[in-house]
Structure formats: structure tokens, C-alpha cells
Design a protein around this motif. Structure first.
Motif, PDB file in Angstrom:
ATOM      1  N   SER A 260       0.831  -1.203   0.000  1.00 24.57           N
ATOM      2  CA  SER A 260       0.000   0.000   0.000  1.00 24.57           C
ATOM      3  C   SER A 260       0.865   1.253   0.000  1.00 24.57           C
ATOM      4  O   SER A 260       0.621   2.216  -0.757  1.00 24.57           O
ATOM      5  N   TYR A 261       1.900   1.245   0.840  1.00 25.23           N
ATOM      6  CA  TYR A 261       2.793   2.406   0.895  1.00 25.23           C
ATOM      7  C   TYR A 261       3.554   2.577  -0.421  1.00 25.23           C
ATOM      8  O   TYR A 261       3.676   3.692  -0.947  1.00 25.23           O
ATOM      9  N   ALA A 262       4.057   1.439  -0.961  1.00 23.59           N
ATOM     10  CA  ALA A 262       4.819   1.515  -2.217  1.00 23.59           C
ATOM     11  C   ALA A 262       3.954   2.005  -3.370  1.00 23.59           C
ATOM     12  O   ALA A 262       4.396   2.791  -4.214  1.00 23.59           O
ATOM     13  N   ILE A 263       2.695   1.558  -3.407  1.00 29.82           N
ATOM     14  CA  ILE A 263       1.797   1.985  -4.484  1.00 29.82           C
ATOM     15  C   ILE A 263       1.516   3.473  -4.387  1.00 29.82           C
ATOM     16  O   ILE A 263       1.493   4.199  -5.398  1.00 29.82           O
ATOM     17  N   ALA A 264       1.321   3.951  -3.161  1.00 26.66           N
ATOM     18  CA  ALA A 264       1.057   5.378  -2.988  1.00 26.66           C
ATOM     19  C   ALA A 264       2.241   6.213  -3.456  1.00 26.66           C
ATOM     20  O   ALA A 264       2.075   7.230  -4.154  1.00 26.66           O
ATOM     21  N   GLN A 265       3.474   5.773  -3.100  1.00 31.07           N
ATOM     22  CA  GLN A 265       4.659   6.512  -3.528  1.00 31.07           C
ATOM     23  C   GLN A 265       4.842   6.448  -5.037  1.00 31.07           C
ATOM     24  O   GLN A 265       5.214   7.439  -5.681  1.00 31.07           O
ATOM     25  N   ARG A 266       4.571   5.287  -5.590  1.00 28.52           N
ATOM     26  CA  ARG A 266       4.745   5.144  -7.041  1.00 28.52           C
ATOM     27  C   ARG A 266       3.735   5.989  -7.806  1.00 28.52           C
ATOM     28  O   ARG A 266       4.078   6.625  -8.807  1.00 28.52           O
ATOM     29  N   GLN A 267       2.497   5.997  -7.331  1.00 27.94           N
ATOM     30  CA  GLN A 267       1.493   6.802  -8.013  1.00 27.94           C
ATOM     31  C   GLN A 267       1.819   8.281  -7.923  1.00 27.94           C
ATOM     32  O   GLN A 267       1.575   9.046  -8.861  1.00 27.94           O
ATOM     33  N   LYS A 268       2.378   8.697  -6.798  1.00 23.43           N
ATOM     34  CA  LYS A 268       2.790  10.090  -6.668  1.00 23.43           C
ATOM     35  C   LYS A 268       3.895  10.420  -7.664  1.00 23.43           C
ATOM     36  O   LYS A 268       3.852  11.469  -8.342  1.00 23.43           O
ATOM     37  N   ALA A 269       4.902   9.512  -7.759  1.00 23.90           N
ATOM     38  CA  ALA A 269       5.997   9.728  -8.712  1.00 23.90           C
ATOM     39  C   ALA A 269       5.489   9.692 -10.149  1.00 23.90           C
ATOM     40  O   ALA A 269       5.938  10.478 -11.004  1.00 23.90           O
ATOM     41  N   GLU A 270       4.532   8.797 -10.445  1.00 22.59           N
ATOM     42  CA  GLU A 270       3.979   8.723 -11.797  1.00 22.59           C
ATOM     43  C   GLU A 270       3.226   9.988 -12.156  1.00 22.59           C
ATOM     44  O   GLU A 270       3.279  10.439 -13.309  1.00 22.59           O
ATOM     45  N   ASP A 271       2.518  10.562 -11.188  1.00 21.47           N
ATOM     46  CA  ASP A 271       1.806  11.810 -11.460  1.00 21.47           C
ATOM     47  C   ASP A 271       2.783  12.928 -11.802  1.00 21.47           C
ATOM     48  O   ASP A 271       2.550  13.711 -12.739  1.00 21.47           O
ATOM     49  N   GLN A 272       3.883  12.984 -11.045  1.00 22.76           N
ATOM     50  CA  GLN A 272       4.889  14.008 -11.323  1.00 22.76           C
ATOM     51  C   GLN A 272       5.536  13.777 -12.686  1.00 22.76           C
ATOM     52  O   GLN A 272       5.757  14.725 -13.450  1.00 22.76           O
TER      53      GLN A 272
END
Length: 616
Positions: A260-272
Motif C-alpha cells: 500500500s505504501y509503495a503503491i502510494a509513492q509510485r502513483q505520486k511519482a507517476e503523477d509528477q
């Protein structure tokens, strides 16, 4: 988020749809069948042997009874009497025949169905005391016949008595025995398997199915973009188990939190990254030059809007396809060499030609370099249309050639015209003596040569305007083959057309391409002696081009002349003016192709012309 699991209310046997249940049940059932099968095989063999041994013992007892009055009597008993007494065994249902042998293997007599056992099978035991009581047997399963041979002392002399039995009942009894054992095995297997199913359902399968349902319910929570609002994973029914299933639940809880934490970080990086890519793509698409991104296999990875408009393709038509489809002059080998050159870190600028979707080609200047995109090397190519520059260069070169041609024309035309003028002015209307006739003939000959020269100079100096139409090169070559074979240059020579079974369509001028082929084939025929062959080969290349090769033997072109052969007034013929190949080259280049001439003493001379194909 607490995930609760209630006991399923579905069919109690629904767990059998689980592949794990099916595998365990089938494994248990198959294992029992295999074990019982291994036990069954020796049991069947042993049972069959018991039946055969019982048959032999029964026959031995009956044999003693049948021959009891001849085994101890002192009376003379003839062989016929022995056989007659032996035939009493016919009364036994299983006995179908028999025979008596003496110690030399001679048959004393037989009755009923004669035995097939050879004397050599039992004679090794002998008729002495060591062989007494020995029973030798053979079993013919397909024929249901069981034969026994044993020693009997008849009238004080030992004889071999061979009895042939009907063993049909043995096969029937063995078959019945197999079915009884098989039924028992099935019953045991079914009971054990049913017990395993009941235990599996309550102990393993149903808890796993319930846990699977909990995991599926937890999946949407793990995929949330942020940690806020995400509920933890708890399987209320099985979280306190102290077995392996409880350990799996605990491990999944930790994995759920990490994922869950990794997905949240990845989605944030993907948005950027997506925002950055959008800004970059906007800049690229608004650029006033064509930009193409390629991978190492020459596939187009990305292309900007300017390039799409210029080439006439949509993005889906270009992305994923080979760049060689829009660059007819480039080959895969050229591309790999360019890639290796770019790996040194220096950008490379080169000139080539690009082909639009309509089939029209235009010259381009390509400035390429390697860039890293998503951790992989990509070639970034900036493409600029240089049609205007090339036309200006051609115009300038043409002006220089025209100046050179003007000087040559003055030199070449002066003498023929003087001769023509003198001859025609002096002798045209007069009755000429032989000398005058000779001068007139010379004047006419020079006039013809001058006419041809002026026509070729005019053809070379003019702009090569093409009447564009779709032309099948294969059909055009076959059409010209007959005409060229009948031409004076091909007299006593052979022209062989090879290759290109399929159609090969180019966009061009039919008359000018005819002129090219006629010129090349005629030159090849004039370069070889009679009875030799000119090979005319058509080949489709991987670069969407058709390659026309005209090959002849003959003397090679001198190395110092070969590079200049397509320049005006350079020729290897004594009577040539050197404009034929120059015109041919200009026509081919006007069609977006190129011309190459190779000549060696070993391979002869080969003229290769390449023309870009169009898709129809």
C-alpha cells in the motif's frame, strides 16, 4: 478496514471446485489405486499358478488310478493296451488328450488332442530315479491349453506320460478373481477418499477459500493513491490461528502495508512524471522541425506532430514501425553503423531522403544523437526538409555544367558544321564526281552525329520533369525484353531476365524508365562478344526498394575511368559521346533512386539501379 468472514452458506460440496481439493483428492484416490494395483498383480499371478498346480495334481491322481493295473503286473502289456488304458482319462472334463513316450523320445501312442510339448522340453530330466516325481508343464494362454509331462513306471519300465488339459476355467476363474479384488479396491479407495474430502473441507480448503475472499476485498484498499483513509487488513475469523494459515495471514498483513505504501509513492511519482512528460510533449509537438525517437532495432518509438503532418501519417501508423519504411535509401546495416557511431557520444549529421505516405520522396538533413529515456538508449533524430537547398544546389551545378557544355559544344559543332556547310553549299545541286560524292557522304555522316549529340545535350540540360504514374517494373522489363533482343546491339547475344516473381510498383515516368533500361542493356550487349549473355536481374529488398542489376562479362572498365563514367562526355566507347550514362543517372535520381557501377576482371561489369517502391 476490518474484513470479517462468515461461514459460507453455499453447497457443502462447492469446495470441490477448488483446484487444490481436486488435486489432493485425485492424488489420494490415485495412490490407493496404484498401491492396490501393485498388490493385485502378484496375487493374480499366484492365483493362476495355484489353479494350474491344482489341475496338475488332479490329473496325476487320476493317472495313477487309470494305470494302477499296469504299474505292478507281471503280465505282458502291449503299447496299444497302455494307450487304451490311458485314454480312460477322457472321462475327466479337463483332459482333452495325451501321449506316451519311451526314454528314446519315441511316441508309444496318443489319444484325443495331441499335446504340443516337445520331447526336448522334459527329456532333460531323464527316466531314471532322479526324474521320478518330476512334473514338467507348459501353459498356452491364447489356446487355453495346459500340458504336463511326468514319469510313470508302467509294467516295470518308466515312461513319460504327457497330458493335454483344457484350461478355460483357469482364465474364467482368474478374471472373476480380478473383478472381486478390483471391486474391493474401489470400495476401499472410495471410503478413504471420502474421509479425506471431509477432513480437507473443514481443516484446509474452506479456510483457504474464506481467506481468498478476504484478500480480494482488501485489494481495492491497497490500490488507493494515498495512505489517508486506507483501512488495515484484518481477517477476523482466522487472524488468531496458530497454524501455517495464521502465519500466512500475518505475513499478508505486513505485505499489505508495504505494498500500500509503495503503491502510494509510485502513483505520486507517476503523477509528477506524467506532468513533466506532458510539458515536454507540448514543447516537442509545437516544434517547427520533425523530431523522431528510435530504438536500437530501428523502430519508431515516438514522433512529434510536425513530422506527422509533413509525412502524411497518423501517429498509430508510424509508432512501432521501422524507420526504413520512410527512409528508402537507408538499410538496417547503415542504421546499426550509425548507432555505433553515436555511442561514442558525438552527434552525427547526415543527408538522406524521406518518403511520404503518398510515395513522394524528398531530401532531408538528419541530426541525430543518443539520449536516455526510461533507462534505455534512444536515438533522437531532428529532421529538416532540404528540398529547396538541394534544388538551389542542383541549379547552381547545372549552370556550371551548362557553361562547360557550351564550350564543348562550340568545339564539337564547329568542324562538322563547316564540313556540312562546305559540302552542301558546293556540291548539293551539282552533278558530283566521285570525290564530291565522298565529301557529301562525309558531310551527311557528320550531320547525323551532330544531330545525335545535340539531342543528348538537350536531354541532359533539361530539367527531368516526370509524368508520374504507377509502373510495374516487372511487367515493363518483360515488355522491353523482346524489343531489346531484336535490336542490332543484341545480335547473336543473349539477354536473360531473372527474379522478381511478384509485382513491383514504382511511381515514375514510363518513357524515361524505358530509356534507362534500353540504355543500360544496350551498353551491356555492346561490351561483350557474340554468343555471350547479359543478365538482367530484378530483386525486392528489405528497404522497400526494387534493385535492377544489369551484368555482362567482357573487358572491365579501367579503374581511373569508373568513378567518372556518369559524368558528361566520359565514355569507354570509341564512337560514344559520354552522355548516355549521365542522362540515365539523372533519370534514376529524379525517381528517388540511385545508380552504382562496379567492374572487376573476375566478375565483369554490373550496373545497379535502385528505385523506391510504393504500396498499393
Amino acid at each position: 478496514m476490518v474484513l470479517t468472514s462468515s461461514k459460507p452458506r453455499s453447497n457443502p460440496f462447492s469446495f470441490l471446485r477448488s483446484r487444490l481439493s481436486q488435486r489432493i483428492v485425485l492424488s489420494v484416490f490415485g495412490s490407493i489405486l496404484a498401491i492396490e494395483g501393485l498388490i493385485l498383480i502378484p496375487s493374480v499371478i499366484r492365483r493362476k499358478q495355484e489353479l494350474l498346480d491344482g489341475l496338475a495334481r488332479q490329473t496325476t491322481s487320476s493317472l495313477k488310478v487309470a494305470l494302477v493295473d499296469v504299474s505292478t503286473t507281471d503280465e505282458v502289456v502291449f503299447p496299444e493296451q497302455l494307450v487304451a488304458k490311458l485314454s480312460r482319462l477322457d472321462a475327466i472334463p479337463m483332459v482333452v488328450g495325451g501321449a506316451i513316450y519311451n526314454e528314446r523320445g519315441e511316441e508309444i501312442g496318443q489319444f484325443g488332442e495331441a499335446p504340443k510339448m516337445a520331447f526336448e522340453t522334459f527329456s532333460q530330466y531323464g527316466l531314471n530315479e532322479t526324474g521320478a516325481g518330476t512334473v514338467v508343464s507348459t501353459f498356452d494362454a491364447p489356446a487355453d491349453r495346459y500340458e504336463t509331462a511326468q514319469v510313470f513306471p508302467l509294467i516295470g519300465i518308466p515312461y513319460w506320460v504327457v497330458i493335454n488339459h483344457d484350461a478355460t476355467f483357469v482364465r474364467q476363474e482368474v478374471r472373476a478373481f480380478i473383478w472381486r479384488i478390483f471391486g474391493l479396491v474401489l470400495l476401499i479407495s472410495a471410503v478413504v477418499t471420502l474421509t479425506t474430502m471431509i477432513v480437507l473441507r473443514s481443516v484446509l480448503i474452506m479456510p483457504i477459500l474464506a481467506l481468498s475472499k478476504d484478500l480480494l476485498q482488501a485489494a481495492p484498499e491497497a490500490l488507493k493513491a494515498s495512505n489517508s483513509g486506507r483501512q488495515p487488513f484484518i481477517s477476523a475469523r482466522y487472524q488468531h490461528r496458530n497454524d501455517e494459515l495464521g502465519e500466512v495471514i500475518s505475513a499478508f498483513k505486513q505485505m499489505f502495508e508495504r505494498i500500500s505504501y509503495a503503491i502510494a509513492q509510485r502513483q505520486k511519482a507517476e503523477d509528477q512524471l506524467r506532468e513533466s512528460e506532458n510539458r515536454f510533449r507540448t514543447l516537442v509537438d509545437q516544434a517547427a522541425e520533425s523530431m523522431v525517437v528510435l530504438n536500437k532495432e530501428a523502430k519508431i518509438v515516438s514522433v512529434n506532430q510536425f513530422a506527422l503532418r509533413y509525412l502524411g501519417y497518423s501517429r498509430d501508423e508510424l509508432v512501432g514501425n521501422s524507420v526504413l519504411e520512410i527512409n528508402p535509401l537507408f538499410t538496417l546495416e547503415n542504421y546499426q553503423a550509425l548507432w555505433q557511431q553515436l555511442e561514442t557520444g558525438e552527434p552525427v549529421t547526415l543527408e538522406s531522403r524521406h518518403r511520404c505516405k503518398s510515395g513522394v520522396t524528398f531530401p532531408v538533413e538528419i541530426r541525430s544523437s543518443l539520449v536516455a529515456i526510461n533507462g534505455e538508449d534512444r536515438m533522437l533524430a531532428l529532421v529538416r526538409d532540404i528540398s529547396d537547398r538541394k534544388q538551389a544546389e542542383k541549379a547552381q551545378a547545372r549552370l556550371a555544367e551548362i557553361g562547360e557544355l557550351a564550350a564543348m559544344i562550340v568545339h564539337e559543332v564547329r568542324n562538322p558544321f563547316t564540313t556540312v556547310y562546305m559540302a552542301l553549299s558546293t556540291f548539293q545541286s551539282m552533278e558530283l564526281p566521285p570525290r564530291g560524292q565522298m565529301r557529301l557522304a562525309l558531310a551527311m555522316e557528320e550531320s547525323e552525329r551532330l544531330k545525335r549529340l545535340l539531342n543528348e545535350i538537350l536531354a541532359y540540360s533539361k530539367e527531368q520533369a516526370l509524368a508520374g504514374e504507377q509502373i510495374d517494373i516487372r511487367a515493363l522489363s518483360q515488355e522491353l525484353l523482346g524489343q531489346l533482343q531484336e535490336s542490332p546491339a543484341a545480335e547473336e547475344r543473349y539477354i536473360q531476365l531473372l527474379g522478381c516473381e511478384d509485382t513491383a510498383i514504382v511511381m515514375g515516368d514510363r518513357d524515361k524508365l524505358k530509356q534507362v533500361f534500353i540504355n543500360l542493356v544496350t551498353n551491356a550487349c555492346e561490351a561483350i562478344p557474340p554468343a555471350e549473355t547479359v543478365t538482367w536481374t530484378l530483386t525486392l529488398t528489405q528497404e522497400q526498394q526494387i534493385e535492377i542489376k544489369i551484368h555482362n562479362g567482357g573487358d572491365p572498365i579501367p579503374p581511373d575511368v569508373l568513378p567518372k563514367l556518369t559524368q558528361p562526355f566520359v565514355s569507354t566507347k570509341s564512337n560514344g559521346n559520354g552522355l548516355g550514362l549521365a542522362i540515365t543517372k539523372r533519370i534514376i535520381e529524379a525517381h528517388g533512386g540511385h545508380l552504382k557501377i562496379q567492374s572487376t576482371p573476375e566478375d565483369g561489369t554490373t550496373v545497379t539501379a535502385r528505385l523506391p517502391l510504393i504500396s498499393v
